[in-house]
Every structure is written in C-alpha cells, then in structure tokens.
Design a protein around this motif. Structure first.
Motif, short mmCIF file in Angstrom:
data_model
loop_
_atom_site.label_atom_id
_atom_site.label_comp_id
_atom_site.label_asym_id
_atom_site.label_seq_id
_atom_site.Cartn_x
_atom_site.Cartn_y
_atom_site.Cartn_z
N PRO A 293 0.83 -1.21 0.00
CA PRO A 293 0.00 0.00 0.00
C PRO A 293 0.87 1.27 0.00
N SER A 294 0.30 2.36 -0.46
CA SER A 294 1.02 3.64 -0.43
C SER A 294 1.15 4.10 1.02
N GLY A 295 2.01 5.07 1.22
CA GLY A 295 2.15 5.64 2.56
C GLY A 295 2.66 4.61 3.54
N CYS A 296 1.96 4.47 4.67
CA CYS A 296 2.35 3.47 5.65
C CYS A 296 1.94 2.10 5.13
N ARG A 297 2.88 1.16 5.13
CA ARG A 297 2.59 -0.16 4.54
C ARG A 297 1.64 -0.99 5.37
N PHE A 298 1.45 -0.60 6.61
CA PHE A 298 0.58 -1.38 7.47
C PHE A 298 -0.85 -0.86 7.43
N ARG A 299 -1.07 0.25 6.75
CA ARG A 299 -2.35 0.94 6.91
C ARG A 299 -3.58 0.11 6.55
N ASP A 300 -3.46 -0.81 5.55
CA ASP A 300 -4.66 -1.57 5.17
C ASP A 300 -5.04 -2.65 6.20
N ARG A 301 -4.18 -2.90 7.17
CA ARG A 301 -4.55 -3.85 8.24
C ARG A 301 -4.63 -3.13 9.58
N CYS A 302 -4.39 -1.83 9.57
CA CYS A 302 -4.29 -1.08 10.82
C CYS A 302 -5.67 -0.60 11.28
N PRO A 303 -6.05 -0.90 12.54
CA PRO A 303 -7.36 -0.45 13.01
C PRO A 303 -7.41 1.06 13.26
N LEU A 304 -6.25 1.71 13.27
CA LEU A 304 -6.22 3.13 13.61
C LEU A 304 -5.82 4.02 12.43
N ALA A 305 -5.82 3.45 11.23
CA ALA A 305 -5.35 4.22 10.07
C ALA A 305 -6.27 5.40 9.77
N HIS A 306 -5.66 6.50 9.34
CA HIS A 306 -6.44 7.65 8.90
C HIS A 306 -5.88 8.16 7.57
N ASP A 307 -6.43 9.28 7.07
CA ASP A 307 -6.08 9.75 5.72
C ASP A 307 -4.58 9.90 5.50
N ARG A 308 -3.93 10.45 6.48
CA ARG A 308 -2.51 10.75 6.31
C ARG A 308 -1.68 9.48 6.07
N CYS A 309 -2.15 8.35 6.61
CA CYS A 309 -1.39 7.11 6.50
C CYS A 309 -1.29 6.65 5.04
N ALA A 310 -2.30 6.96 4.23
CA ALA A 310 -2.26 6.58 2.82
C ALA A 310 -1.42 7.57 2.03
N ALA A 311 -1.37 8.81 2.50
CA ALA A 311 -0.72 9.87 1.74
C ALA A 311 0.80 9.87 1.89
N GLU A 312 1.28 9.66 3.12
CA GLU A 312 2.74 9.71 3.27
C GLU A 312 3.27 8.62 4.19
N ALA A 313 4.47 8.16 3.85
CA ALA A 313 5.12 7.16 4.69
C ALA A 313 5.58 7.85 5.97
N PRO A 314 5.32 7.21 7.14
CA PRO A 314 5.70 7.86 8.40
C PRO A 314 7.22 7.97 8.56
N ARG A 315 7.65 9.10 9.11
CA ARG A 315 9.08 9.31 9.39
C ARG A 315 9.39 8.72 10.78
N PRO A 316 10.64 8.39 11.01
CA PRO A 316 10.97 7.87 12.35
C PRO A 316 10.78 8.93 13.44
N THR A 317 10.14 8.51 14.54
CA THR A 317 9.97 9.41 15.68
C THR A 317 10.64 8.78 16.89
N ARG A 318 11.46 9.55 17.60
CA ARG A 318 12.11 9.02 18.80
C ARG A 318 11.19 9.22 19.99
N ILE A 319 10.95 8.17 20.74
CA ILE A 319 10.20 8.29 21.98
C ILE A 319 11.02 7.54 23.03
N GLY A 320 11.68 8.24 23.90
CA GLY A 320 12.59 7.62 24.86
C GLY A 320 13.67 6.87 24.10
N ALA A 321 13.86 5.59 24.48
CA ALA A 321 14.90 4.80 23.82
C ALA A 321 14.39 4.17 22.53
#
Lengths: 330, 342
Positions: A293-321
């Motif tokens: 799939p376009s954008g995030c590759r998990f979006r078609d199986r993701c229960p929380l996917a929204h519009d942005r997930c199809a439009a762009e691949a998510p960038r890495p986000t640091r959260i703690g370690a």
C-alpha cells in the motif's frame, strides 16, 4: 551486554533496499511483466558492538533478506552497509575473506545445514580449511567451539554423522561451526524453530551464554517475540520491507507503540489457560510485497489508520529509547 | 456427565522397520468427551501423529494395529470393516493435515476439490454442492469468489482455512487436526485458532488437536493428553494439567516454554532425548531424563492413576506431585540431569 568496546558501532546499514525481480521466462514470453518484490525497502539499522538485536516480523517482512544483506550473502539494490567502518559492498579478495570469517550465519534447519555424508569432524574442518587456518590449529579450535556450545567430550561426537545426533545436539554443532573462526558478528535465522520445546531451551541458553562470553554482536531473526525476548535486549520490528519499531525489547512488550507491534505482542501464544481471547487488533489478509500500500505499509490492516497514512510514509519518531514509524506518534 | 465420543483403550500401533518392529504408540488410552477440544500434545516421535492418523485408519503400509481399541460411538474403529470405515470418513470423522498443501491438489481449483467431496462423497447434486461450497467458505472466512482460485493463489493461512472447510464439508462430528497452525506466523496462527474455536462452538464439534505447542493447547483446548514415547502419561482438563501438572515430563514441558509474562529468567531444558522405541527402557519411559526417578521407576512401568476428577497421570511418585512441582520449578533440578543423560 556491555563489552569492552560498547558504544562503538559495528554495523551501520543506511537506507538499504533489496528488490527482487520475479516472474518466469514463460510469463515474459506471453507478455507478462516481471513483478518487482521490494523485500527490503529502505532499512536503516545500527548495531553497537556486543549488542544483540532481534529482527522480528511475519513471513515475507524482509527479516531473512536483511540478515543475508548484513552478511553480504546478497548485495543490496540500494543503500550502504558498513562493517567496522568499511563498506562491505566494496570488499574483495583478502578483505572479503576476512569479513566472511568475522561475520557468520547460524542456519535455521540443523537437519539440512550439515551434509549427511560428512562426519561432524569433517563438517567442522571445512570452514577452517576454507579460511586457510593452519592445520595445526584445527583440533584446538574445534575443541574450544564444542566446549562453548556445551557439547562436552567432543570425541564422542566428532566421528558421528548428523543422523546419529539429536536435533538439539545438531543445532549446537551448527552453532559451533559458526564460532570456529572467532567471529565478531553472527546472524541466527530462527535457529530453534525446527526443535522440540524441551531442547529449544537448551539451545537458547547456549546461544545466550556464548554471546555473552565472546561479546558477540548478534542478530536473532524470528517471528516469535517470546523467543526474541529471551535472547535480545533490543528488538527491531519489520513489516513489508520496512522497520516499524525499534527499541528495548522489554519496553516494547510492556507498551508497544506501533499498532503492528501491538498486534504481534497480543498474538504471542502463552501457556496460560486464562489468557485473553479478545480479537487481535489487526485486519485479516497477508501482506503482499509485490503490491504494498502507499504511505504506511501497514495501513490496510491497521485499526487506527487515517487519511494521512495513505498519503505519506511515516518518518521515524524518537520516543525515549525507542524509534517508531507511525503517524499516531509523529 | 458428558458423553464420550471417542474412547481409546490401550491402543498400540507398530511400524515395521529395517531393525525390527517399532511401537510408535504403545498402550495409549484416552477418552474424548463430546463437544470439546482435546489437545494431544507431545514432542517429535512421541506417537501423537501416528495415533491421530490411526483413528482414520489411513496409515503407511508398514504400520499395523498391535493392540487395543478406539471406540467411536461404541464401535471399534480399529476393527470396523473397510467399507464401514469409509462411510465414516468425512461424514463422521474428518482430518485436517498439518500442511494444507497435503490435502489440496495443486492442479485443481479449490472449489472443484470441495465440490468433489460434496458430490462424490456426500451424494449432493451440483447445485446443492455449489451452495454448500459457498457456505463453507463463508464459515471459514474466505470470500466465496475465491472458490475459483488454485491452491497456490492462497497464502499459508488461507490454505489452512480451505483445509478446514474441506474437513467440515459433510458435517462430521469429530474433527482430527494434526498441527493445523504449526507452519504459520503468530498472527495468522491466532486468527486460525479463533476461527476453529468459533466453528467448534457453533457446530458443537468434537475436536482432537494434535500439537507440540502447549500454548496452543492453553488457548483452545478444554482437555489435554500429554504423550511421551508412545504413551499417554498425563491427561485432564487443561487448567489442571497446565497449572498443576502431576507428571514430571509435563512439569518439564511447562518450564521449558518461553513466556512474555514474568521474569525473563533462564529457560529450563529437559536434558537428554526420548528413548529409542525399538528398545524402550524398562519401567517408566521418562525415567532416564527424570530428575525425580527412583529405583521403582527404572524397574516397573507406572500405572495410570486418577488424581481427582478426570485428572490422570502415570507416575510412581504421583502422591508427591506437589512437592515435585516445587522442585521442578528450579533450574538446578533439571541441570543436575545433564551429566546423567549425556
């Protein structure tokens, strides 16, 4: 494990991709286009010396391909892999031989990894001969490797052939074989998946112990988080050729950040008869690396996917370690 | 009291091999209550698959019944005339193999294969068979339009769903599933198990689930029988057997399993390997690997004894089970066996 040189990277993979062209010559004849499978598609990964990292994901997520790329059993279609500072794609001749000795693979199926016609002694001598180790050193190296994997009294095993050993003993021989040349780095691809539960534990214990004793840098490839947890302090979760989450294993189990990791954690089987039977928070269907799939590759199986997930691949986000690739966190 | 759909009594199945005769199943007894999922758990070579296959009487040419009975609704499956047995297959007793590829022919569309069972075995006319095939696909969560696909067009998990649909085609009462989720990824595995549970409850099926994985047993089974070296060494309801095992082998299996919960600790292997079934040890077959074995264990085979309710185990030290469980939880207990069995 904090070895003497902890904090120094041994392996640096930068934006690595491996694309395979699949499709038969026959289908090409009748006008079929070969499909491009993006087995690994932009993975960056740094391993510190002495670090043990689990590569976790389902079949087809690219974990085995990634392991092979790091050992230069495959050459990436794009990106760069440095081992101890050197680009492994540029290695040849003596430099490549040195790398091959330092970076070893522990194979999945011990029943297939050893030639059934060779004795264990011959199977262990082969890599030593190939690496040009003087014959005088062989016996000592073999004995030490066998001792490391807790096959005491090697004399008892060396003259035997693979079918005369149990699965657990065979997998230890496979491990010993990978240790003969004093590697710095090992990739273990589902090394216990073919073994019975009662012997699995022994092989995992040996793996853990050897890694600690030798200060090895290790990649442990598996689809089973419970196994990864047992041998790796850090886990990298892959989905359809990309990393979705990377961080300390325990934190990931306690509080998975990526929706895919959440499903994986929930799916891990446990021997507890009172475990939850709640439906998994993931859509059905199998990921298709030919047609992600376009954008995030998990979006078609993701229960929380929204519009942005199809439009762009998510960038890495640091959260703690941890690093997570998800728009919910970005 | 629930009805017993299958009563296996002292069953023995032997294989003729070059070195002699090997009893893969050697005096196994097990009662399967109707409407439940009974797990048959054990490691490679313990006889669980041989036992499961024997129940359908589809066995390799070198296998023979060496004793015992398997009473299905009062009739002994082992001695039933072949024509009668054939009438039971699919209609009363169905089999789901480990690899769905083994039950599906790669050159035919799956719908064709499903209809072949419905028409050829079930005597349905074409129209009813088509409707039933669609219904079956719906039941296992596959879109009916995929009846036109070939087996290779399905993922591993979907193929396993097809294999389940095939087994359910003629509405059997007893389904025997041999490692139905073993080759699958954890997520797919869980989804197939959920499907199996839903179907079992919805249809009131009795299921025998053969597996090496006690977590699969914990997730779906009501009852469990633990096999070792051709024999059932412990049986009972799942909660009792997994939380208060009475046989040291079961205790060992539970300890060897990596968890996500609790401490990461050291996993405890059971040292050694199962015995050579061509020459099994006298006495208890687990004794050579058992940290609690005493002289009696090496001399005399322990009888199956009731502990309470339906909980059974074959161990000479059954009366001390609670104390042994405490000792079995310690790594040193099992590590001490390393030299003995080497």
């Amino acid at each position: 494990m904090s070895g003497p040189r902890a904090g120094v990277p041994l392996i640096e993979a930068e934006d690595v991709a491996m694309h395979f062209r699949v499709g038969s010559a026959l289908s090409a004849l009748v006008g079929g286009r070969p499909a491009l499978v993006r087995a690994v598609d932009g993975v960056s990964l740094t391993l510190m010396r002495g670090e043990s990292v689990g590569l976790l994901g389902e079949s087809g997520c690219g974990k085995t391909t990634m392991g092979r790329l790091l050992l230069r059993l495959l050459r990436p279609s794009a990106g760069r892999i440095r081992f101890d500072g050197e680009d492994i794609a540029a290695l040849s001749g003596a430099g490549l031989r040195r790398f091959r000795a330092r970076a070893q693979m522990i194979f999945q199926n011990p029943f297939e990894a050893l030639n059934p016609r060779f004795t264990i002694a011959a199977a262990l001598a082969e890599p030593l001969e190939n690496a040009g180790i003087p014959r005088a050193e062989w016996a000592g190296r073999i004995e030490r490797a066998m001792e490391l994997v807790r096959l005491p009294d090697p004399g008892q095993f060396l003259a035997r052939r693979p079918h005369q050993l149990s699965g657990g003993q065979l997998q230890r021989v496979v491990m010993a074989r990978a240790l003969l040349l004093d590697p710095d780095f090992v990739v273990a691809d589902e090394p216990v998946s073919m073994l019975d539960v009662s012997v699995r534990a022994g092989v995992l214990n040996v793996f853990r112990e050897v890694r600690a004793r030798l200060g090895l840098t290790a990649i442990y490839i598996s689809h089973d988080l419970a196994l990864v947890r047992y041998v790796c302090e850090r886990t990298v979760v892959m989905y359809l050729g990309r990393v979705v989450e990377d961080g300390p294993t325990e934190a990931m189990i306690e509080d998975p950040l990526h929706p895919y990791t959440r499903a994986l954690v929930a799916a891990v089987p446990t021997p507890d008869p009172d475990q939850s039977h709640a439906p998994l928070p993931i859509g059905r269907g199998a990921p298709d690396a030919r047609n992600p799939p376009s954008g995030c590759r998990f979006r078609d199986r993701c229960p929380l996917a929204h519009d942005r997930c199809a439009a762009e691949a998510p960038r890495p986000t640091r959260i703690g370690a941890r690093t997570v690739y998800c728009h919910l966190h970005g | 009291m629930t009805e017993t759909i299958l009563d296996i009594r002292d069953l023995a199945i032997a294989y003729r091999v070059a070195q002699g005769e090997m009893r893969a199943v050697d005096g196994a007894s097990l009662a399967v209550p109707a409407g439940t999922i009974t797990g048959l758990v054990g490691e490679s070579g313990c006889g669980k698959t041989t036992l499961a296959r024997a129940l359908t009487r589809v066995m390799p040419g070198n296998a023979r019944l060496a004793g015992g009975q398997a009473l299905f609704a009062g009739r002994d499956l082992m001695t039933l005339p072949e024509a009668e047995m054939n009438r039971l297959r699919w209609r009363e007793i169905a089999f789901v193999p480990q690899s769905a590829m083994n039950s599906l022919d790669p050159v035919y569309r799956v719908g064709t294969q499903l209809r072949e069972v419905l028409v050829g075995r079930g005597g349905m006319d074409r129209r009813r068979a088509r409707a039933r095939a669609e219904e079956l696909f719906g039941m296992v969560g596959i879109e009916p339009r995929r009846l036109g696909d070939y087996p290779h067009q399905f993922s591993g998990g979907m193929r396993q769903r097809v294999a389940i649909a095939l087994a359910l085609a003629l509405g059997p009462r007893l389904v025997i599933a041999d490692e139905p989720v073993t080759a699958l990824d954890v997520i797919v595995q869980r989804q197939i198990l959920d499907q199996l549970l839903e179907l079992q409850k919805g249809l009131g099926l009795s299921v025998i689930l053969v597996t090496h994985d006690i977590s699969v047993v914990a997730y779906v089974c009501d009852r469990v029988a633990v096999m070792y070296a051709g024999q059932v060494v412990e049986a009972g309801d799942v909660r009792t057997v997994l939380t208060r095992p009475a046989h040291p082998y079961t205790m060992g299996l539970c300890n060897a399993f990596p968890h996500l919960d609790g401490a990461r600790g050291v996993l405890t292997p059971i040292e050694g390997a199962p015995p050579d079934l061509l020459a099994p040890p006298p006495g208890c077959r687990f004794a050579p690997r058992c940290p609690f074995a005493v002289d009696a264990c090496r001399r005399q085979a322990p009888p199956v004894q009731a502990i309470g309710g339906t909980h059974l185990a074959a161990c000479h030290r059954i009366a001390e089970a609670e104390a042994l469980r405490a000792r079995a939880a310690r790594v040193e207990t099992w590590a001490a066996m390393a030299e003995t069995v080497a």
